[in-house]
Structure formats: structure tokens, C-alpha cells
Design an enzyme around this catalytic site. Structure first.
Site, PDB file in Angstrom:
ATOM      1  N   HIS A 111       0.835  -1.206   0.000  1.00 15.55           N
ATOM      2  CA  HIS A 111       0.000   0.000   0.000  1.00 15.55           C
ATOM      3  C   HIS A 111       0.868   1.254   0.000  1.00 15.55           C
ATOM      4  O   HIS A 111       0.591   2.213  -0.749  1.00 15.55           O
ATOM      5  CB  HIS A 111      -0.910   0.000   1.232  1.00 15.55           C
ATOM      6  CG  HIS A 111      -1.689   1.268   1.408  1.00 15.55           C
ATOM      7  ND1 HIS A 111      -2.912   1.472   0.822  1.00 15.55           N
ATOM      8  CD2 HIS A 111      -1.408   2.406   2.110  1.00 15.55           C
ATOM      9  CE1 HIS A 111      -3.356   2.680   1.140  1.00 15.55           C
ATOM     10  NE2 HIS A 111      -2.457   3.264   1.933  1.00 15.55           N
ATOM     11  N   GLU A 112       1.909   1.268   0.813  1.00 17.15           N
ATOM     12  CA  GLU A 112       2.793   2.434   0.856  1.00 17.15           C
ATOM     13  C   GLU A 112       3.545   2.596  -0.458  1.00 17.15           C
ATOM     14  O   GLU A 112       3.782   3.720  -0.906  1.00 17.15           O
ATOM     15  CB  GLU A 112       3.773   2.316   2.030  1.00 17.15           C
ATOM     16  CG  GLU A 112       3.106   2.298   3.397  1.00 17.15           C
ATOM     17  CD  GLU A 112       2.150   3.460   3.614  1.00 17.15           C
ATOM     18  OE1 GLU A 112       2.432   4.561   3.103  1.00 17.15           O
ATOM     19  OE2 GLU A 112       1.116   3.265   4.283  1.00 17.15           O
ATOM     20  N   HIS A 115       1.565   4.536  -2.865  1.00 17.75           N
ATOM     21  CA  HIS A 115       1.746   5.992  -2.791  1.00 17.75           C
ATOM     22  C   HIS A 115       2.988   6.437  -3.558  1.00 17.75           C
ATOM     23  O   HIS A 115       2.987   7.502  -4.192  1.00 17.75           O
ATOM     24  CB  HIS A 115       1.857   6.438  -1.332  1.00 17.75           C
ATOM     25  CG  HIS A 115       0.569   6.351  -0.577  1.00 17.75           C
ATOM     26  ND1 HIS A 115      -0.602   6.895  -1.034  1.00 17.75           N
ATOM     27  CD2 HIS A 115       0.278   5.776   0.627  1.00 17.75           C
ATOM     28  CE1 HIS A 115      -1.570   6.673  -0.161  1.00 17.75           C
ATOM     29  NE2 HIS A 115      -1.066   5.983   0.849  1.00 17.75           N
TER      30      HIS A 115
END
Length: 241
Positions: A111-112, A115
Site C-alpha cells: 500500500h505504501e 503511494h
């Protein structure tokens, strides 16, 4: 964000203010979301991934797979304190993610990276959110000072209006955060599937982890909107008092 305005006579009486229910709803939503993400993460933190890759290894592989070579991965203390700093291009993974081989840890790390991919691809909502950070931080800090000053000094109603405007900036930040977070999770699940870091039967488990995490952002946005609504209800008709 759950500051209260206790009995200032804006149409509701000294000791009872029905708008408190808006704050109560926000608090309950936040508590439910927090409990949900903690329980879901704890459940899948116990499920070891078949690939046996750690969160840090996952982040490294996904960054390289997307042609991103200028992001540094760091270990940060805490539990679920994972985040990506677009200003310094540093991806920080928490104690429970960095060295863990669980499905939960891999999903959060991915998920990071989502980004990071957004940043590298110039994803518009991320740009907007990044630009709003200083405004939102300032707004959330100064808004209540202005509102309380306006109440204390009586005739300075423009201070209240200004405070509500600044608080609205913080609310806008919460709203813009939603598409950024949902998109990062979508990118993460696609990347994990494409690279085979999570097997197909594990993708569903990773999706549950990220959905639970997304609920915390939804709850935060809802709580902020309800707080803004309360301010409008409290002070919108003050000219009649």
C-alpha cells in the site's frame, strides 16, 4: 478534532446541546474503524505468506518493478506507523511490517509503495493532498483559537467565520485523502498479484487488511464533516441571538 463548545448560548441552552450527537457519532465511527483495523491486522499478521518475503523486501521489489529507483526504505518505530514521505522520497515501514513475512505486513508495505507509484506517475489527488498539508495543519490548529476568541470577545463574529473557514481546509484534506488511499490500495493489490508476491488465495486476505485500514480514513473524514456541520449549526443563526 472532537473539541466541544460548552453552552455558549447559540440557540441550544446552557447545558444541553443536541449537536453533541454529531460529535458522538464521529467518535463511535472512529472507535469502530480503529477496532476493525486492529483486529483484522492482528488476524492476518499471524498468516505467513507463501512467498516468505518481508515487508521491506516487498517494498523493494515493487519499487524496482515499477521503475522507481530514487525512493529510500527506512525502518520506523511503532505499530502501523507506516507512511511515504513524498518530500524526501522516503518510505518508512513500522516494526510490525518491516521484517514480517505475514500477509498483513506485505499488504501494508505494498500500500505504501502504491503511494510511491502515485507520486512517480503524478497522480493528481496526491498532488492536491500534498499541497493541502501545510494549510490543513495550520487550519486545524488555528481554527479553534479563532472560534473561541470570537465567542469570548462577543462582537468579533468574523473571527468565528474565519475559524470555520480554516477548519473547512482541514476537512477538505480529509476528503481528498479518501481517493488517494483507495487508489493506493488498488495499485498495491494489482502489483502483489502481478508479481506473485501474494498467491491468488492470499490476495483476498490482503484486500481485507487494506479495506479495514481504509475504514479509518472514511471514519476520520466523516467525523470531520460532522464537526464542521456542528459548527455551522451552532453559529449559522447567531445573528438572531
Amino acid at each position: 478534532m472532537y473539541n466541544g463548545l460548552y453552552g455558549y448560548g447559540y440557540g441550544y441552552g446552557m447545558f444541553f446541546d443536541p449537536t453533541y450527537f454529531l460529535i458522538l457519532i464521529g467518535v463511535v465511527l472512529s472507535l469502530i474503524a480503529s477496532a476493525r483495523v486492529k483486529s483484522t491486522y492482528a488476524k492476518y499478521q499471524k498468516v505467513r505468506s507463501r512467498s516468505n518475503m518481508t515487508g521491506a523486501m516487498t517494498a523493494e521489489r515493487l519499487l524496482r518493478a515499477n521503475g522507481i529507483n530514487d525512493v529510500r526504505i527506512e525502518h520506523v518505530a511503532g505499530n502501523l506507523t507506516d507512511h511515504y514521505d513524498p518530500r524526501s522520497k522516503v518510505l518508512r515501514l513500522s516494526d510490525s511490517v518491516y521484517g514480517s513475512t505475514s500477509v498483513a505486513a506485505i499488504s501494508v508495505a505494498a500500500h505504501e509503495v502504491g503511494h510511491c507509484i502515485q507520486h512517480a506517475r503524478g497522480y493528481a489527488p496526491l498532488k492536491i493532498r500534498t499541497a493541502l498539508v501545510p494549510v490543513a495543519n495550520f487550519g486545524s490548529g488555528i481554527s479553534w483559537i479563532l472560534i473561541l476568541a470570537g465567542i469570548f470577545f462577543g462582537g468579533f463574529s468574523w473571527l468565528i467565520d474565519l475559524g470555520i473557514i480554516f477548519f473547512s481546509a482541514a476537512v477538505l484534506f480529509q476528503i481528498v485523502t479518501l481517493p488517494v488511499e483507495f487508489n493506493a490500495s488498488s495499485r498495491a493489490l494489482t502489483a502483489l498479484s502481478d508479481t506473485g508476491i501474494l498467491y491468488q488465495e492470499e490476495i483476498g486476505k490482503g484486500r481485507k487488511v487494506l479495506r479495514a485500514a481504509a475504514l479509518t480514513y472514511v471514519a476520520s473524514a466523516a467525523a470531520a464533516i460532522l464537526q464542521l456541520l456542528r459548527l455551522v449549526l451552532l453559529f449559522g443563526n447567531r445573528s438572531r441571538d
